[in-house]
Scaffold this motif. Sequence first.
Motif, short mmCIF file in Angstrom:
data_model
loop_
_atom_site.label_atom_id
_atom_site.label_comp_id
_atom_site.label_asym_id
_atom_site.label_seq_id
_atom_site.Cartn_x
_atom_site.Cartn_y
_atom_site.Cartn_z
N PHE A 12 0.83 -1.21 0.00
CA PHE A 12 0.00 0.00 0.00
C PHE A 12 0.86 1.25 0.00
N GLY A 13 1.92 1.27 0.81
CA GLY A 13 2.75 2.46 0.85
C GLY A 13 3.42 2.69 -0.48
N LEU A 14 3.96 1.63 -1.08
CA LEU A 14 4.55 1.75 -2.39
C LEU A 14 3.48 2.10 -3.41
N ALA A 15 2.26 1.63 -3.15
CA ALA A 15 1.15 1.99 -4.01
C ALA A 15 0.95 3.48 -3.97
N GLU B 148 3.07 4.61 6.85
CA GLU B 148 4.43 4.11 6.63
C GLU B 148 5.31 5.26 6.16
N ALA B 149 6.58 5.21 6.58
CA ALA B 149 7.54 6.23 6.16
C ALA B 149 7.93 5.99 4.71
N GLU B 150 7.94 7.06 3.93
CA GLU B 150 8.32 6.99 2.52
C GLU B 150 9.34 8.09 2.24
N VAL C 244 8.22 11.95 3.04
CA VAL C 244 6.77 11.97 3.16
C VAL C 244 6.34 10.68 3.85
N SER C 245 5.05 10.59 4.14
CA SER C 245 4.50 9.36 4.72
C SER C 245 3.32 8.91 3.89
N SER C 246 3.15 7.59 3.80
CA SER C 246 1.97 7.07 3.12
C SER C 246 0.90 6.74 4.16
N PHE C 247 -0.34 6.90 3.74
CA PHE C 247 -1.49 6.57 4.57
C PHE C 247 -2.44 5.74 3.73
N TYR C 248 -2.95 4.65 4.30
CA TYR C 248 -3.92 3.85 3.57
C TYR C 248 -4.83 3.08 4.52
N LYS C 249 -6.04 2.91 4.07
CA LYS C 249 -7.01 2.08 4.77
C LYS C 249 -6.75 0.63 4.38
N GLY D 233 -2.76 7.32 -0.08
CA GLY D 233 -2.05 8.49 -0.59
C GLY D 233 -0.85 8.85 0.25
N LEU D 234 -0.35 10.05 0.06
CA LEU D 234 0.85 10.53 0.73
C LEU D 234 0.55 11.78 1.54
N ALA D 235 1.24 11.92 2.67
CA ALA D 235 1.15 13.11 3.51
C ALA D 235 2.47 13.88 3.40
N PHE D 236 2.39 15.15 3.03
CA PHE D 236 3.55 16.01 2.83
C PHE D 236 3.68 16.97 4.00
N PRO D 237 4.84 17.08 4.64
CA PRO D 237 5.01 18.05 5.72
C PRO D 237 4.73 19.47 5.22
N ASP D 238 4.06 20.28 6.05
CA ASP D 238 3.72 21.65 5.68
C ASP D 238 3.56 22.48 6.94
N GLY D 239 4.67 22.75 7.61
CA GLY D 239 4.63 23.51 8.84
C GLY D 239 3.99 22.72 9.97
N GLN D 240 3.00 23.33 10.64
CA GLN D 240 2.34 22.68 11.77
C GLN D 240 1.27 21.70 11.32
N ARG D 241 1.20 21.44 10.06
CA ARG D 241 0.25 20.50 9.50
C ARG D 241 0.95 19.67 8.43
N ALA D 242 0.25 18.71 7.91
CA ALA D 242 0.69 17.99 6.73
C ALA D 242 -0.46 18.00 5.73
N ILE D 243 -0.14 17.82 4.49
CA ILE D 243 -1.15 17.80 3.43
C ILE D 243 -1.24 16.40 2.85
N PHE D 244 -2.45 15.86 2.86
CA PHE D 244 -2.70 14.54 2.29
C PHE D 244 -3.23 14.67 0.88
N LEU D 245 -2.60 13.95 -0.05
CA LEU D 245 -3.08 13.86 -1.43
C LEU D 245 -3.18 12.39 -1.78
N GLY D 246 -4.32 11.97 -2.29
CA GLY D 246 -4.47 10.56 -2.58
C GLY D 246 -5.63 10.28 -3.49
N THR D 247 -5.97 9.02 -3.59
CA THR D 247 -7.11 8.58 -4.38
C THR D 247 -7.89 7.52 -3.59
N MET D 248 -9.06 7.20 -4.11
CA MET D 248 -9.90 6.19 -3.48
C MET D 248 -9.80 4.88 -4.27
#
Length: 209
Positions: free
Chosen positions: A3-6, A122-124, A127-132, A141-156
């Motif tokens: 999934f993370g590699l996905a 999982e660490a990538e 960035v980090s990957s997130f998956y159900k 998808g992936l979570a990108f560091p962005d200051g005090q938050r991170a941004i998740f971009l992904g697909t279903m």
Amino acid sequence: MGFGLAACAMLAACGGGGGGGGDRPATAVAAAPLDWRRVATEADRTRLRNWRVAWIEAMTKARAAGNGKAIDAQGPLFDPDHALDGAMPPPGDYRCRIFKLGARGTGAKDFTSYPFFGCRVEAEGDVSSFYKTEGSQRPVGLAFPDGQRAIFLGTMMLGDERNALEYGRDANRDMAGIVQRVGARRWRVALPYPRFESTLDVIEMLPAG
């Protein structure tokens, strides 16, 4: 592919490439640029830019429909201004659940809470990957560091799909959200203006162990 590699495959931004076994899905970004803006579609940049508008609209609808007690019971989870340091959840297994707020279209409710499901981080690299990990609808998808938050971009991912659709190929599958820590061991992914049903989706994340 896992999934993370996905997730890397899906966004085309991880650079490490595919292969490997395991039970993770394969995703889609190339040598991950740290700036999520270089990856996000214009539509998702707009959604993320208007996240607070979506939040207030969703909460107003949900409370007006008589869900104030259910919202307040979750403490800081639904407070848009509550965010702690350490936005990126550490790698590991999590218990996650989705809240949908602010109905869009007919037949939807203004507040819906779904049962917990398994998910994983999982660490990538940077960035980090997130998956159900289960179910017929599985964000990945992936979570990108962005200051005090991170941004998740992904697909279903749907049904028995083993590989994630490349991010940006189908706007109805694309997902964009803000990742924040809201408690000692509690995170959320807030998804403004998801494609269907609601004005705001909030994924609560708690360590599985």
